[in-house]
Design an enzyme around this catalytic site. Structure first.
Site, PDB file in Angstrom:
ATOM      1  N   LYS A  50       0.842  -1.202   0.000  1.00  0.00           N
ATOM      2  CA  LYS A  50       0.000   0.000   0.000  1.00  0.00           C
ATOM      3  C   LYS A  50       0.879   1.254   0.000  1.00  0.00           C
ATOM      4  O   LYS A  50       0.582   2.236  -0.682  1.00  0.00           O
ATOM      5  CB  LYS A  50      -0.932   0.002   1.224  1.00  0.00           C
ATOM      6  CG  LYS A  50      -2.071  -1.009   1.113  1.00  0.00           C
ATOM      7  CD  LYS A  50      -2.859  -1.172   2.408  1.00  0.00           C
ATOM      8  CE  LYS A  50      -3.867  -2.318   2.285  1.00  0.00           C
ATOM      9  NZ  LYS A  50      -4.610  -2.606   3.523  1.00  0.00           N
ATOM     10  N   GLN A  94      -4.546  -1.361   9.613  1.00  0.00           N
ATOM     11  CA  GLN A  94      -4.523  -2.712   9.054  1.00  0.00           C
ATOM     12  C   GLN A  94      -5.057  -3.714  10.078  1.00  0.00           C
ATOM     13  O   GLN A  94      -4.678  -3.693  11.242  1.00  0.00           O
ATOM     14  CB  GLN A  94      -3.080  -3.071   8.653  1.00  0.00           C
ATOM     15  CG  GLN A  94      -2.943  -4.366   7.889  1.00  0.00           C
ATOM     16  CD  GLN A  94      -3.572  -4.330   6.494  1.00  0.00           C
ATOM     17  OE1 GLN A  94      -3.668  -3.287   5.864  1.00  0.00           O
ATOM     18  NE2 GLN A  94      -4.021  -5.470   6.023  1.00  0.00           N
ATOM     19  N   ASP A 117     -11.128   2.496   4.076  1.00  0.00           N
ATOM     20  CA  ASP A 117     -11.444   1.064   4.060  1.00  0.00           C
ATOM     21  C   ASP A 117     -12.939   0.822   3.878  1.00  0.00           C
ATOM     22  O   ASP A 117     -13.363  -0.283   3.566  1.00  0.00           O
ATOM     23  CB  ASP A 117     -11.055   0.426   5.412  1.00  0.00           C
ATOM     24  CG  ASP A 117      -9.680  -0.220   5.380  1.00  0.00           C
ATOM     25  OD1 ASP A 117      -9.286  -0.720   4.316  1.00  0.00           O
ATOM     26  OD2 ASP A 117      -9.033  -0.250   6.447  1.00  0.00           O
TER      27      ASP A 117
HETATM   28  N1  GUN Z   1      -6.989  -6.912   6.495  1.00  0.00           N
HETATM   29  C1  GUN Z   1      -7.359  -7.697   5.458  1.00  0.00           C
HETATM   30  N2  GUN Z   1      -7.898  -6.938   4.475  1.00  0.00           N
HETATM   31  C2  GUN Z   1      -7.870  -5.670   4.917  1.00  0.00           C
HETATM   32  C3  GUN Z   1      -8.296  -4.427   4.345  1.00  0.00           C
HETATM   33  O1  GUN Z   1      -8.823  -4.342   3.229  1.00  0.00           O
HETATM   34  N3  GUN Z   1      -8.094  -3.336   5.119  1.00  0.00           N
HETATM   35  C4  GUN Z   1      -7.541  -3.389   6.351  1.00  0.00           C
HETATM   36  N4  GUN Z   1      -7.410  -2.256   7.040  1.00  0.00           N
HETATM   37  N5  GUN Z   1      -7.143  -4.520   6.907  1.00  0.00           N
HETATM   38  C5  GUN Z   1      -7.316  -5.654   6.184  1.00  0.00           C
END
Ligand code: GUN
Length: 281
Positions: A50, A94, A117
């Site tokens: 990311k 995350q 998100d």
């Molecule tokens: N953990 C697994 N997928 C995601 C996601 O799309 N966003 C976040 N913040 N954590 C995750």
């Protein structure tokens, strides 16, 4: 006839190229903050990717890496600071978080305007009700982008989503419904998974079980989107048994190189949308 493989990497790159050229003309730059608590290897990989995407397309990027024993209070303080920071337009924490931190408290603490998100109930509620909002759930929106590249029209089609998580299964079902699919959500208690999947023109697999869905379960010509990211003997493997599914499906995404790159591209798109919405206020 073998299925056409949908190239997620290529599609994500074209979305990022478009975003990059738009961002080049913007000042101030949209800012994305990513918070990682602990040292889960998969989460670390996702966060690094990311950060890389974010810098490549020209965002202002901040990544906060905190130790596993970070207290809930300290994490909440950091989120409050980022909520108030005018350089930051998108903020994500995350998941999963270490067990001593209450995930729902953290999701509720993120300013809904910066929730790229699409996890905050203000945004999931708006999604549920079809109300206007700046963001879409990243992985489900990525799945829809992948399906749309096949040229298969969604309206009136039978779609089966396997998995009912808040991050993928539930919001993916909502997006398919908004696109006029007839949607079934399957999960670990579904009585006859194969019978459900055999009806499906579109399958989104997000169960987290390696090779759960085989070619023998699929309808001929189905569009098959594999969200699974399972580690088997150190190798990343989807929920679809690719070799057998490829013989029956019309279109199929690979793992890796399918959904993952689209999830990140949608995150970048969400950040730009959140930035625009915040500047308009
Ligand atoms: N953990 C697994 N997928 C995601 C996601 O799309 N966003 C976040 N913040 N954590 C995750």
């Amino acid at each position: 006839m073998t299925a056409q493989i949908i190239d997620g990497k290529k599609l994500a790159q074209s979305i990022k190229d478009r975003l990059k050229s738009e961002i080049a003309g913007l000042a101030p730059k949209p800012g994305l903050a990513v918070v990682l608590v602990g040292d889960d290897p998969a989460s670390r990989t996702y966060v690094n990717a990311k950060e890389k995407d974010s810098r490549e397309i020209g965002f202002y990027s901040e990544v906060r890496r905190l130790p596993k024993n970070t207290s809930e209070e300290n994490l909440l303080e950091l989120i409050t600071g980022l909520n108030q920071n005018p350089q930051i337009h998108g903020l994500l924490v995350q998941l999963p978080l270490p067990g001593h931190i209450d995930e729902s408290k953290i999701i509720l603490a993120v300013d809904p305007a910066k929730d790229v998100d699409c996890f905050h109930p203000v945004n999931t509620g708006a999604l549920f009700s079809g109300l206007p909002r700046a963001v879409l759930p990243c992985t489900p929106a990525g799945c829809l982008e992948l399906i749309k590249t096949t040229g298969v029209s969604l309206s009136g089609k039978k779609a089966v989503v396997v998995g009912r998580s808040n991050i993928v299964g539930k919001p993916a079902a909502l997006l398919l419904l908004q696109n006029n699919c007839t949607v079934t959500i399957c999960h670990s208690r579904t009585a006859d998974l194969a019978a459900e999947i055999r009806q499906a023109d579109i399958v989104i697999a997000a169960a987290g079980k390696a090779g759960l869905i085989t070619g023998a379960m699929l309808k001929k010509g189905a569009v098959v989107i594999d969200v699974g990211t399972n580690r088997v003997d150190g190798k990343l493997t989807g929920d679809i048994d690719f070799a057998s599914a490829q013989e029956i499906a019309g279109f199929i995404t690979p793992v890796p190189g399918g959904v993952g790159p689209l999830t990140r591209a949608m995150l970048m798109q969400n950040t730009l949308n959140a930035y625009k919405a915040q500047l308009q206020k």
